[in-house]
Design a protein around this motif. Structure first.
Motif, PDB file in Angstrom:
ATOM      1  N   HIS A  55       0.833  -1.205   0.000  1.00  0.00           N
ATOM      2  CA  HIS A  55       0.000   0.000   0.000  1.00  0.00           C
ATOM      3  C   HIS A  55       0.867   1.254   0.000  1.00  0.00           C
ATOM      4  CE1 HIS A  55      -3.224   2.796   0.961  1.00  0.00           C
ATOM      5  NE2 HIS A  55      -2.467   3.252   1.950  1.00  0.00           N
ATOM      6  N   SER A  56       1.884   1.259   0.850  1.00  0.00           N
ATOM      7  CA  SER A  56       2.778   2.414   0.936  1.00  0.00           C
ATOM      8  C   SER A  56       3.574   2.592  -0.353  1.00  0.00           C
ATOM      9  CB  SER A  56       3.724   2.241   2.126  1.00  0.00           C
ATOM     10  OG  SER A  56       4.615   3.322   2.228  1.00  0.00           O
ATOM     11  N   TYR A  57       4.051   1.468  -0.914  1.00  0.00           N
ATOM     12  CA  TYR A  57       4.881   1.535  -2.125  1.00  0.00           C
ATOM     13  C   TYR A  57       4.082   2.048  -3.319  1.00  0.00           C
ATOM     14  CZ  TYR A  57       7.935   0.103  -5.945  1.00  0.00           C
ATOM     15  OH  TYR A  57       8.720   0.106  -7.074  1.00  0.00           O
ATOM     16  N   ILE A  58       2.878   1.508  -3.508  1.00  0.00           N
ATOM     17  CA  ILE A  58       2.067   1.895  -4.666  1.00  0.00           C
ATOM     18  C   ILE A  58       1.648   3.358  -4.598  1.00  0.00           C
ATOM     19  CG2 ILE A  58      -0.189   1.535  -5.766  1.00  0.00           C
ATOM     20  CD1 ILE A  58       1.921  -0.453  -6.620  1.00  0.00           C
ATOM     21  N   SER A  59       1.396   3.850  -3.392  1.00  0.00           N
ATOM     22  CA  SER A  59       1.019   5.259  -3.261  1.00  0.00           C
ATOM     23  C   SER A  59       2.154   6.177  -3.709  1.00  0.00           C
ATOM     24  CB  SER A  59       0.629   5.565  -1.809  1.00  0.00           C
ATOM     25  OG  SER A  59       1.747   5.423  -0.948  1.00  0.00           O
ATOM     26  N   GLN A  60       3.395   5.694  -3.570  1.00  0.00           N
ATOM     27  CA  GLN A  60       4.548   6.491  -3.995  1.00  0.00           C
ATOM     28  C   GLN A  60       4.962   6.197  -5.433  1.00  0.00           C
ATOM     29  OE1 GLN A  60       7.865   6.308  -1.170  1.00  0.00           O
ATOM     30  NE2 GLN A  60       6.436   5.896   0.499  1.00  0.00           N
ATOM     31  N   ASN A  61       4.602   5.013  -5.923  1.00  0.00           N
ATOM     32  CA  ASN A  61       5.011   4.586  -7.274  1.00  0.00           C
ATOM     33  C   ASN A  61       3.798   4.043  -8.036  1.00  0.00           C
ATOM     34  OD1 ASN A  61       8.162   4.713  -6.930  1.00  0.00           O
ATOM     35  ND2 ASN A  61       7.399   3.582  -5.152  1.00  0.00           N
ATOM     36  N   PRO A  62       2.889   4.927  -8.416  1.00  0.00           N
ATOM     37  CA  PRO A  62       1.626   4.487  -9.027  1.00  0.00           C
ATOM     38  C   PRO A  62       1.766   3.805 -10.381  1.00  0.00           C
ATOM     39  CG  PRO A  62       1.868   6.875  -9.165  1.00  0.00           C
ATOM     40  CD  PRO A  62       2.965   6.392  -8.283  1.00  0.00           C
ATOM     41  N   LYS A  63       2.921   3.940 -11.036  1.00  0.00           N
ATOM     42  CA  LYS A  63       3.096   3.328 -12.357  1.00  0.00           C
ATOM     43  C   LYS A  63       3.581   1.881 -12.277  1.00  0.00           C
ATOM     44  CE  LYS A  63       3.868   7.631 -14.866  1.00  0.00           C
ATOM     45  NZ  LYS A  63       4.784   8.401 -15.769  1.00  0.00           N
ATOM     46  N   VAL A  64       3.824   1.399 -11.065  1.00  0.00           N
ATOM     47  CA  VAL A  64       4.273   0.020 -10.883  1.00  0.00           C
ATOM     48  C   VAL A  64       3.068  -0.881 -10.624  1.00  0.00           C
ATOM     49  CG1 VAL A  64       5.649  -1.568  -9.485  1.00  0.00           C
ATOM     50  CG2 VAL A  64       6.518   0.723  -9.986  1.00  0.00           C
ATOM     51  N   LYS A  65       3.015  -2.007 -11.331  1.00  0.00           N
ATOM     52  CA  LYS A  65       1.989  -3.021 -11.086  1.00  0.00           C
ATOM     53  C   LYS A  65       2.640  -4.138 -10.272  1.00  0.00           C
ATOM     54  CE  LYS A  65      -1.074  -6.332 -13.350  1.00  0.00           C
ATOM     55  NZ  LYS A  65      -1.480  -6.941 -14.641  1.00  0.00           N
ATOM     56  N   LEU A  66       2.131  -4.359  -9.063  1.00  0.00           N
ATOM     57  CA  LEU A  66       2.736  -5.353  -8.167  1.00  0.00           C
ATOM     58  C   LEU A  66       2.000  -6.679  -8.241  1.00  0.00           C
ATOM     59  CD1 LEU A  66       3.702  -3.349  -4.997  1.00  0.00           C
ATOM     60  CD2 LEU A  66       5.116  -5.072  -6.070  1.00  0.00           C
TER      61      LEU A  66
END
Length: 291
Positions: A110-121
């Protein structure tokens, strides 16, 4: 190849006006003319013809224009892709045991995606051995594991340590003495050959206990739930059982301090990749805050 001359030709071919092309490129009109003449001499063809005040592309000029447009479009695409490398983007696959996925990685993601929205995890839930195999075969970009990693291809980043605790239900603990409990009920453990099972075996040897009856399970959560049904005893990480120990649904028989080392593993040759680097940094930071 002098790309400057080809760029000049492209702009002239687009505008068909030397004065306008000179203004767009910031050149004088004689400079434009000299560059076009040099390019025509280099290619051995005439690119432009003038009829009165109008400029036209020759058949050769039209052909060269097609390839020049394709070339510069490809170069722009390359530059755009290179710029993307400055920011995390695309797919990032993480492998980890179920407990880490539910208790830790869900919050980190959650924290990572909020900072890196172009990454699909993408998150794989599997035991530590399988997680390391996925990293080795590039099925996963990185993994969170419990226990050691002996591969020389992997970069090991320690995240923290926790105790291994020999547990059973409170009811069984109060009903039997320790020796009777261990000898009567099965030992519930990880599948043979798994990464964490090596640590379990070391602890059992240290404790002087060799189980005659045992049940093998794939995940930590399955082992814990099996114990909670009064099936027997198990050796589990303290983080997994601390709530049950506090509530009194599980009882501690013995504790082995600092036996489980949680680590992040990444192929050494891929450690500088932007997606991997950015995710590993946030994992290390958040894990440190938790500790």
């Amino acid at each position: 190849m002098d790309f400057k001359k080809y760029k000049t030709f492209q702009v002239v071919a687009d505008t068909l006006n030397l004065t306008k092309a000179a203004q767009m490129l910031g050149y004088t009109q004689p400079t434009i003319t000299l560059q076009l003449q040099s390019l025509e001499s280099e290619l051995g063809v005439t690119l432009l013809n003038r009829v009165g005040k109008k400029t036209y592309l020759t058949p050769s000029g039209k052909l060269v224009k097609q390839y020049v447009d394709q070339t510069f479009a490809l170069m722009e695409e390359m530059e755009a892709e290179l710029r993307k490398l400055d920011n995390p983007h695309g797919l990032l696959t993480v492998a980890a045991p179920e407990f880490y996925c539910t208790q830790y990685l869900s919050l980190i993601i959650h924290s990572y995606i909020s900072q890196n929205p172009k990454v699909k995890l993408q998150l794989f839930s599997c035991d530590s051995n399988d997680a390391m195999k996925k990293v080795a075969t590039n099925e996963a970009d990185l993994a969170i594991i419990a226990g050691p990693c002996d591969s020389q291809q992997m970069e090991l980043m320690p995240l923290g340590k926790e105790d291994l605790v020999l547990v059973t239900t409170k009811e069984l603990f109060e009903k039997h003495d320790t020796r009777t409990l261990l000898e009567t009920y099965p030992f519930i453990t990880y599948k043979s050959g798994s990464n964490i099972q090596r640590l379990v075996n070391e602890c059992l040897q240290e404790y002087g206990f060799t189980p005659d009856k045992y049940i093998e399970c794939v995940t930590d959560e399955t082992i814990k739930r099996t114990v909670l049904y009064h099936t027997g005893t198990a050796l589990l990480g303290s983080a997994l059982v601390e709530d049950e120990l506090r509530k009194g649904t599980l009882a501690e028989i013995h504790r082995f301090p600092g036996k489980i080392e949680t680590s992040m593993v990444i192929l050494k040759k891929r450690i500088a990749e932007q997606n991997i680097q950015s995710f590993s940094e946030i994992v290390q930071r958040i894990w440190k805050e938790w500790d």
